[in-house]
Every structure is written in C-alpha cells, then in structure tokens.
Write a protein that holds these residues in place. Structure first.
Motif, PDB file in Angstrom:
ATOM      1  N   ILE A 109      25.479 -60.351 -22.851  1.00 23.06           N
ATOM      2  CA  ILE A 109      25.985 -59.339 -22.113  1.00 23.06           C
ATOM      3  C   ILE A 109      25.285 -59.838 -20.761  1.00 23.06           C
ATOM      4  O   ILE A 109      24.743 -60.666 -20.352  1.00 23.06           O
ATOM      5  N   ASP A 110      27.182 -59.349 -19.885  1.00 19.66           N
ATOM      6  CA  ASP A 110      27.106 -60.016 -18.871  1.00 19.66           C
ATOM      7  C   ASP A 110      27.053 -58.540 -17.912  1.00 19.66           C
ATOM      8  O   ASP A 110      27.615 -58.766 -15.937  1.00 19.66           O
ATOM      9  N   LEU A 111      27.334 -57.962 -18.189  1.00 15.72           N
ATOM     10  CA  LEU A 111      27.252 -56.245 -16.615  1.00 15.72           C
ATOM     11  C   LEU A 111      26.062 -55.194 -17.715  1.00 15.72           C
ATOM     12  O   LEU A 111      26.511 -54.592 -18.588  1.00 15.72           O
ATOM     13  N   ILE A 112      25.788 -54.414 -17.149  1.00 12.91           N
ATOM     14  CA  ILE A 112      24.780 -53.377 -17.652  1.00 12.91           C
ATOM     15  C   ILE A 112      24.858 -52.396 -16.223  1.00 12.91           C
ATOM     16  O   ILE A 112      24.899 -52.268 -15.004  1.00 12.91           O
ATOM     17  N   MET A 113      25.767 -51.219 -17.038  1.00  6.67           N
ATOM     18  CA  MET A 113      25.885 -49.977 -16.043  1.00  6.67           C
ATOM     19  C   MET A 113      25.113 -49.027 -16.816  1.00  6.67           C
ATOM     20  O   MET A 113      25.178 -49.173 -17.734  1.00  6.67           O
ATOM     21  N   ILE A 114      24.279 -48.590 -15.892  1.00 13.54           N
ATOM     22  CA  ILE A 114      22.866 -48.095 -15.740  1.00 13.54           C
ATOM     23  C   ILE A 114      23.229 -46.436 -14.900  1.00 13.54           C
ATOM     24  O   ILE A 114      23.047 -47.009 -13.901  1.00 13.54           O
ATOM     25  N   GLY A 115      22.624 -45.363 -15.760  1.00 15.99           N
ATOM     26  CA  GLY A 115      22.560 -44.280 -14.787  1.00 15.99           C
ATOM     27  C   GLY A 115      21.647 -44.250 -13.656  1.00 15.99           C
ATOM     28  O   GLY A 115      20.663 -45.152 -14.248  1.00 15.99           O
ATOM     29  N   ALA A 116      21.783 -43.782 -12.519  1.00 14.81           N
ATOM     30  CA  ALA A 116      20.458 -43.704 -11.980  1.00 14.81           C
ATOM     31  C   ALA A 116      19.420 -43.018 -12.429  1.00 14.81           C
ATOM     32  O   ALA A 116      20.013 -41.610 -13.033  1.00 14.81           O
ATOM     33  N   THR A 117      18.461 -42.814 -11.841  1.00 18.30           N
ATOM     34  CA  THR A 117      17.181 -41.948 -12.483  1.00 18.30           C
ATOM     35  C   THR A 117      17.218 -41.129 -11.488  1.00 18.30           C
ATOM     36  O   THR A 117      17.793 -40.437 -10.304  1.00 18.30           O
ATOM     37  N   GLY A 118      16.535 -40.070 -12.204  1.00 16.14           N
ATOM     38  CA  GLY A 118      16.389 -38.546 -12.240  1.00 16.14           C
ATOM     39  C   GLY A 118      15.005 -38.435 -11.630  1.00 16.14           C
ATOM     40  O   GLY A 118      14.560 -37.069 -11.311  1.00 16.14           O
ATOM     41  N   LEU A 119      14.386 -39.451 -11.542  1.00 15.59           N
ATOM     42  CA  LEU A 119      12.217 -38.630 -11.205  1.00 15.59           C
ATOM     43  C   LEU A 119      12.604 -38.906  -9.718  1.00 15.59           C
ATOM     44  O   LEU A 119      13.264 -39.662  -9.181  1.00 15.59           O
ATOM     45  N   ASN A 120      11.418 -38.356  -9.680  1.00 18.10           N
ATOM     46  CA  ASN A 120      11.235 -38.032  -7.889  1.00 18.10           C
ATOM     47  C   ASN A 120       9.593 -39.548  -7.763  1.00 18.10           C
ATOM     48  O   ASN A 120       9.665 -40.200  -8.430  1.00 18.10           O
ATOM     49  N   ALA A 121       9.672 -39.253  -6.261  1.00 16.59           N
ATOM     50  CA  ALA A 121       9.072 -40.077  -6.054  1.00 16.59           C
ATOM     51  C   ALA A 121       7.510 -40.756  -6.726  1.00 16.59           C
ATOM     52  O   ALA A 121       7.242 -41.888  -6.821  1.00 16.59           O
ATOM     53  N   VAL A 122       7.014 -39.445  -7.187  1.00 19.26           N
ATOM     54  CA  VAL A 122       5.813 -39.531  -7.547  1.00 19.26           C
ATOM     55  C   VAL A 122       5.981 -39.791  -9.273  1.00 19.26           C
ATOM     56  O   VAL A 122       5.556 -40.689  -9.063  1.00 19.26           O
ATOM     57  N   GLU A 123       7.187 -39.614  -9.982  1.00 18.69           N
ATOM     58  CA  GLU A 123       7.513 -39.748 -11.093  1.00 18.69           C
ATOM     59  C   GLU A 123       7.505 -41.294 -11.070  1.00 18.69           C
ATOM     60  O   GLU A 123       7.014 -42.156 -11.972  1.00 18.69           O
ATOM     61  N   ARG A 124       8.315 -41.887 -10.336  1.00 18.47           N
ATOM     62  CA  ARG A 124       8.130 -43.572 -10.419  1.00 18.47           C
ATOM     63  C   ARG A 124       7.400 -44.465 -10.181  1.00 18.47           C
ATOM     64  O   ARG A 124       7.462 -44.782 -10.811  1.00 18.47           O
ATOM     65  N   LEU A 125       6.533 -43.317  -9.693  1.00 22.05           N
ATOM     66  CA  LEU A 125       4.833 -44.007  -9.572  1.00 22.05           C
ATOM     67  C   LEU A 125       4.633 -44.157 -10.612  1.00 22.05           C
ATOM     68  O   LEU A 125       3.752 -45.200 -10.208  1.00 22.05           O
ATOM     69  N   LEU A 126       4.092 -42.696 -10.702  1.00 24.90           N
ATOM     70  CA  LEU A 126       3.675 -43.382 -11.853  1.00 24.90           C
ATOM     71  C   LEU A 126       3.509 -43.734 -13.931  1.00 24.90           C
ATOM     72  O   LEU A 126       3.000 -44.651 -14.517  1.00 24.90           O
ATOM     73  N   ILE A 127       4.659 -43.652 -13.664  1.00 24.87           N
ATOM     74  CA  ILE A 127       5.257 -44.377 -14.918  1.00 24.87           C
ATOM     75  C   ILE A 127       6.504 -45.314 -15.000  1.00 24.87           C
ATOM     76  O   ILE A 127       6.962 -45.504 -15.555  1.00 24.87           O
ATOM     77  N   GLY A 128       6.990 -45.517 -13.599  1.00 27.83           N
ATOM     78  CA  GLY A 128       8.386 -46.139 -13.401  1.00 27.83           C
ATOM     79  C   GLY A 128       9.512 -45.754 -14.110  1.00 27.83           C
ATOM     80  O   GLY A 128       9.694 -44.979 -14.797  1.00 27.83           O
ATOM     81  N   SER A 129      10.293 -46.215 -12.843  1.00 24.16           N
ATOM     82  CA  SER A 129      11.547 -46.571 -13.283  1.00 24.16           C
ATOM     83  C   SER A 129      12.401 -47.163 -14.546  1.00 24.16           C
ATOM     84  O   SER A 129      12.577 -48.311 -14.315  1.00 24.16           O
ATOM     85  N   VAL A 130      12.928 -46.643 -15.443  1.00 22.05           N
ATOM     86  CA  VAL A 130      14.058 -47.638 -16.263  1.00 22.05           C
ATOM     87  C   VAL A 130      14.943 -48.504 -15.094  1.00 22.05           C
ATOM     88  O   VAL A 130      15.351 -49.931 -15.240  1.00 22.05           O
ATOM     89  N   THR A 131      15.327 -47.943 -14.651  1.00 20.27           N
ATOM     90  CA  THR A 131      16.406 -48.028 -13.638  1.00 20.27           C
ATOM     91  C   THR A 131      16.047 -49.374 -12.913  1.00 20.27           C
ATOM     92  O   THR A 131      16.797 -50.034 -12.325  1.00 20.27           O
ATOM     93  N   GLU A 132      15.592 -48.895 -12.505  1.00 20.04           N
ATOM     94  CA  GLU A 132      14.533 -49.895 -11.072  1.00 20.04           C
ATOM     95  C   GLU A 132      13.827 -51.266 -11.584  1.00 20.04           C
ATOM     96  O   GLU A 132      13.976 -51.837 -11.088  1.00 20.04           O
ATOM     97  N   TYR A 133      13.052 -50.849 -12.962  1.00 20.04           N
ATOM     98  CA  TYR A 133      13.491 -52.170 -13.472  1.00 20.04           C
ATOM     99  C   TYR A 133      14.335 -53.015 -14.495  1.00 20.04           C
ATOM    100  O   TYR A 133      14.003 -54.213 -14.104  1.00 20.04           O
ATOM    101  N   VAL A 134      15.236 -52.562 -14.567  1.00 21.98           N
ATOM    102  CA  VAL A 134      16.249 -53.165 -14.833  1.00 21.98           C
ATOM    103  C   VAL A 134      17.003 -53.931 -13.834  1.00 21.98           C
ATOM    104  O   VAL A 134      17.371 -55.021 -14.295  1.00 21.98           O
ATOM    105  N   THR A 135      16.900 -52.822 -12.888  1.00 28.00           N
ATOM    106  CA  THR A 135      17.857 -53.791 -11.477  1.00 28.00           C
ATOM    107  C   THR A 135      16.369 -54.861 -10.891  1.00 28.00           C
ATOM    108  O   THR A 135      17.448 -56.220 -10.896  1.00 28.00           O
ATOM    109  N   ARG A 136      15.649 -55.076 -11.290  1.00 26.95           N
ATOM    110  CA  ARG A 136      14.662 -55.945 -11.055  1.00 26.95           C
ATOM    111  C   ARG A 136      14.638 -57.255 -11.551  1.00 26.95           C
ATOM    112  O   ARG A 136      15.238 -58.191 -11.619  1.00 26.95           O
ATOM    113  N   ILE A 137      14.681 -56.782 -12.975  1.00 27.00           N
ATOM    114  CA  ILE A 137      14.441 -58.116 -14.375  1.00 27.00           C
ATOM    115  C   ILE A 137      15.756 -58.394 -14.626  1.00 27.00           C
ATOM    116  O   ILE A 137      15.343 -59.879 -15.254  1.00 27.00           O
TER     117      ILE A 137
END
Length: 169
Positions: A109-137
């Motif tokens: 894969i040379d490009l991942i096209m992923i939808g933005a997360t629908g989580l709010n700040a608290v949900e991201r803190l507790l369970i983490g966002s798949v989108t956020e993880y993918v963009t970092r890793i």
C-alpha cells in the motif's frame, strides 16, 4: 511530477466518513490510471468479543457476513464508476494494527484513505482513535478525509439526520 499511487487502502466500517473516503478513493484511482488498485478492508475487532462470557461464533459469522455484504456493495459502486482493479477483505484483530501495519506491508500500500474519526476528545483519550494511530504509525501516505466530494465539511450525524427529515417533508 505528479505523485502516482498504485495501491490505495480504504478501511470501511459502515460510517459516513468511511463512505466519503471510498468516494474520494475512486476519484484518486481514476486520476492515477487503470493500474491503480483500491483495496477495501473491514476489520472485525476481535477484542470486542473477548469480554463475552459465552463466546458465540455465530455472532462473529454474522458480523463477517454483514461486512462482506457492505464491501460487495462498495465494489459494485466502484465498478459502476469505471474502477475494475478493486478487491476487498474482512480481517480480524486490532483495527489500528491491521490498517497501519499489516495490510500496507502485505499489499504494498502506498496510500491509506481513511475517514476522520467521530470520537470526541474524551473518547479519543480513553480508547484512542484508529485514524489518529494510522496517521502516526503508517509508513505510507495517509489521507484523512474530512470533506465531501465538493470539499465542503462533512455533515455531522446530527446534521445528516436533520437533512434527511427535511427531504422527507
């Protein structure tokens, strides 16, 4: 010189944001030529079933069948739009790892096209966002889709529900 992508991964989870990512992936594939492939994936989060005391394989099978039906619908739509180099898979495991690490290596894969997360700040803190993880890793390019095909901000669930009610009147 234009960047040409050959293998685009689009995670599909049934959300509006994932649908937008899919639609934009079709446009990118068209611009990049017939040899560009779109790989759709739905990841069944097996961790969700670990807490169920009486693990029921029928439940996993039902989730898998629903995912396959959804993916087949997307493949049909892609083919209607002239995209023939498209495949799909249902994977099992932690969505973050499958999308950011496993599939990019397996499918070049040379490009991942992923939808933005629908989580709010608290949900991201507790369970983490798949989108956020993918963009970092992820080691390839990642495009986070936040807008519709007209590049206008994607409607929130509340806005979409209100718009649907208005169109039914």
């Amino acid at each position: 010189m234009l960047q040409r992508y050959k293998n685009i991964l689009v995670p599909i989870d049934g959300s509006y944001e994932a649908e937008l990512a899919f639609k934009k992936a079709i446009d990118v594939a068209k611009r990049n030529g017939d040899d560009t492939a779109i790989h759709l994936v739905h990841v069944v989060d097996t961790r969700a079933f670990q807490n169920i005391s009486s693990f029921d394989t029928a439940m996993v099978e039902q989730v898998t069948e629903t995912a396959k039906d959804t993916l087949n619908g997307y493949i049909t739509e892609a083919k209607k739009n002239g995209i023939n180099n498209i495949d799909s898979s249902v994977e099992y495991g932690a969505p973050k790892v499958v999308i950011a690490k496993d599939l990019p290596k397996e499918k070049s894969i040379d490009l991942i096209m992923i939808g933005a997360t629908g989580l709010n700040a608290v949900e991201r803190l507790l369970i983490g966002s798949v989108t956020e993880y993918v963009t970092r890793i992820a080691e390839c390019d990642v495009l986070v889709v936040r807008t519709d095909l007209d590049n206008k901000p994607a409607l929130s669930k509340k806005q979409r529900k209100h718009e649907n009610k208005d169109s039914q009147l």
